[in-house]
Scaffold this motif. Structure first.
Motif, PDB file in Angstrom:
ATOM      1  N   ASP A   1       8.917   9.606  66.706  1.00  0.00           N
ATOM      2  CA  ASP A   1       7.971   9.975  65.646  1.00  0.00           C
ATOM      3  C   ASP A   1       8.247   9.140  64.394  1.00  0.00           C
ATOM      4  O   ASP A   1       9.403   8.905  64.038  1.00  0.00           O
ATOM      5  N   TYR A   2       7.179   8.739  63.731  1.00  0.00           N
ATOM      6  CA  TYR A   2       7.264   8.057  62.440  1.00  0.00           C
ATOM      7  C   TYR A   2       6.496   8.918  61.442  1.00  0.00           C
ATOM      8  O   TYR A   2       5.337   9.270  61.677  1.00  0.00           O
ATOM      9  N   LEU A   3       7.141   9.241  60.341  1.00  0.00           N
ATOM     10  CA  LEU A   3       6.509  10.178  59.410  1.00  0.00           C
ATOM     11  C   LEU A   3       6.666   9.730  57.967  1.00  0.00           C
ATOM     12  O   LEU A   3       7.490   8.869  57.653  1.00  0.00           O
TER      13      LEU A   3
ATOM     14  N   PHE B   1       2.628   8.059  63.120  1.00  0.00           N
ATOM     15  CA  PHE B   1       2.657   7.287  64.360  1.00  0.00           C
ATOM     16  C   PHE B   1       3.717   7.894  65.263  1.00  0.00           C
ATOM     17  O   PHE B   1       4.677   8.512  64.790  1.00  0.00           O
ATOM     18  N   SER B   2       3.537   7.735  66.563  1.00  0.00           N
ATOM     19  CA  SER B   2       4.513   8.299  67.491  1.00  0.00           C
ATOM     20  C   SER B   2       4.420   7.590  68.828  1.00  0.00           C
ATOM     21  O   SER B   2       3.321   7.391  69.360  1.00  0.00           O
TER      22      SER B   2
ATOM     23  N   GLY C   1      12.205   6.238  74.234  1.00  0.00           N
ATOM     24  CA  GLY C   1      12.618   5.111  75.057  1.00  0.00           C
ATOM     25  C   GLY C   1      11.730   3.895  74.958  1.00  0.00           C
ATOM     26  O   GLY C   1      12.090   2.817  75.431  1.00  0.00           O
ATOM     27  N   ASP C   2      10.554   4.044  74.308  1.00  0.00           N
ATOM     28  CA  ASP C   2       9.647   2.913  74.116  1.00  0.00           C
ATOM     29  C   ASP C   2       9.713   2.415  72.681  1.00  0.00           C
ATOM     30  O   ASP C   2      10.077   3.166  71.769  1.00  0.00           O
ATOM     31  N   ALA C   3       9.370   1.152  72.488  1.00  0.00           N
ATOM     32  CA  ALA C   3       9.428   0.530  71.161  1.00  0.00           C
ATOM     33  C   ALA C   3       8.057   0.541  70.499  1.00  0.00           C
ATOM     34  O   ALA C   3       7.047   0.233  71.148  1.00  0.00           O
ATOM     35  N   ALA C   4       8.031   0.878  69.207  1.00  0.00           N
ATOM     36  CA  ALA C   4       6.758   0.953  68.488  1.00  0.00           C
ATOM     37  C   ALA C   4       6.099  -0.415  68.363  1.00  0.00           C
ATOM     38  O   ALA C   4       4.870  -0.511  68.306  1.00  0.00           O
ATOM     39  N   TRP C   5       6.891  -1.487  68.323  1.00  0.00           N
ATOM     40  CA  TRP C   5       6.327  -2.817  68.102  1.00  0.00           C
ATOM     41  C   TRP C   5       5.671  -3.394  69.358  1.00  0.00           C
ATOM     42  O   TRP C   5       4.951  -4.386  69.267  1.00  0.00           O
TER      43      TRP C   5
ATOM     44  N   THR D   1       1.944   4.406  75.814  1.00  0.00           N
ATOM     45  CA  THR D   1       3.174   4.893  75.202  1.00  0.00           C
ATOM     46  C   THR D   1       2.960   5.695  73.918  1.00  0.00           C
ATOM     47  O   THR D   1       3.840   6.481  73.535  1.00  0.00           O
ATOM     48  N   VAL D   2       1.826   5.519  73.267  1.00  0.00           N
ATOM     49  CA  VAL D   2       1.571   6.242  72.019  1.00  0.00           C
ATOM     50  C   VAL D   2       1.255   7.711  72.322  1.00  0.00           C
ATOM     51  O   VAL D   2       0.487   8.018  73.241  1.00  0.00           O
ATOM     52  N   ARG D   3       1.875   8.604  71.561  1.00  0.00           N
ATOM     53  CA  ARG D   3       1.538  10.024  71.652  1.00  0.00           C
ATOM     54  C   ARG D   3       0.356  10.283  70.711  1.00  0.00           C
ATOM     55  O   ARG D   3       0.542  10.654  69.545  1.00  0.00           O
ATOM     56  N   TRP D   4      -0.832  10.064  71.192  1.00  0.00           N
ATOM     57  CA  TRP D   4      -2.025  10.103  70.344  1.00  0.00           C
ATOM     58  C   TRP D   4      -2.226  11.477  69.712  1.00  0.00           C
ATOM     59  O   TRP D   4      -2.755  11.580  68.594  1.00  0.00           O
TER      60      TRP D   4
END
Length: 251
Positions: free
Chosen positions: A54-56, A223-224, A228-232, A240-243
């Motif tokens: 998670d990115y907050l 964003f999330s 184990g996955d990379a955001a970039w 991979t995105v948790r929409w």
């Protein structure tokens, strides 16, 4: 005449570009210092409220400003400016007291003067058990095809704030504790993933958090990506995105 004006135009264009970059940089610094700071979740101590990946945004203005609000935390002043106190149940980013270069994120459980204790996995505040209700099980997707079923509770603090807590094991190491007396001007922080959180229950690692160390309140997940996955890795985003977590508020 053409040969003399073209270099000036080029120099002027370069100067404007540099000016815009500097202005954008200063605006970004001001926003980060006084309004919102991005933060990403590196561990599972706040599951299921916050997940790894998670990115907050953290609101810097929620509790006013201390030296930790500034980049690199220069010791320009003590205490807080325009300070306001957190509420019980707020999810807060703070500087670790024993290592002020490290950011932690936990939930405010104890206020100054409170007595906090865990008895049989049940949180007690000032001698009274906090209400908790069976909330079934939560399926913890740890990535790589690993899914674990975890016992879940709904915990409700005395001020009415409710949230989920996870119970990985019965009789966990910090399910039974001594009484913690929160000092003046300090707060007692706990992770929602109770058996997998190094928090104020561990006095040698976290302990009581000074008011000055608070950075801000976690507000919204912008964003999330799956654990184990990379955001970039944008080419993987469709999978991979948790929409469903994007632009959700932190509670």
């Amino acid at each position: 005449m053409t040969s003399t004006t073209e270099p000036k135009k080029k120099e002027g264009g370069l100067g404007e570009t540099v000016k815009v970059i500097i202005q954008a940089f200063l605006i970004a610094i001001l926003i980060r210092t006084f309004l919102f700071q991005p933060f990403n979740i590196p561990s599972g101590s706040m599951k299921e409220t916050l997940l790894v990946g998670d990115y907050l945004f953290v609101s810097k203005f929620s509790y006013g400003y201390s030296r930790f609000s500034l980049p690199f935390s220069p010791p320009l002043f003590d205490g807080r400016i325009l300070g306001s106190t957190p509420n019980r149940g707020d999810v807060v980013v703070f500087k670790l007291p024993r290592d002020e270069s490290t950011d932690y994120i936990k939930r405010v459980i104890g206020l100054p003067g409170d007595e906090i204790q865990m008895i049989g996995g049940v949180l007690h505040i000032n001698g009274q058990p906090v209400k908790r209700e069976d909330a079934g099980y939560w399926m913890d997707d740890e990535g790589g095809g690993r899914v674990e079923r975890v016992k879940r509770w709904t915990e409700t603090l005395p001020n009415g704030v409710s949230y989920y807590t996870l119970d990985l094991v019965d009789n966990g190491f910090y399910d039974n504790t001594p009484v913690y007396k929160v000092p003046a001007n300090h707060y007692f922080m706990m992770g929602d993933n109770r058996d997998n959180s190094t928090d104020s229950r561990v006095l040698s690692q976290v302990g009581y958090v000074p008011y000055e160390n608070l950075i801000g309140r976690a507000q919204v997940i912008f964003f999330s990506v799956k654990e184990g996955d990379a955001a970039w890795q944008f080419w993987k985003w469709p999978w991979t995105v948790r929409w469903d977590r994007i632009f959700s508020f932190v509670r």
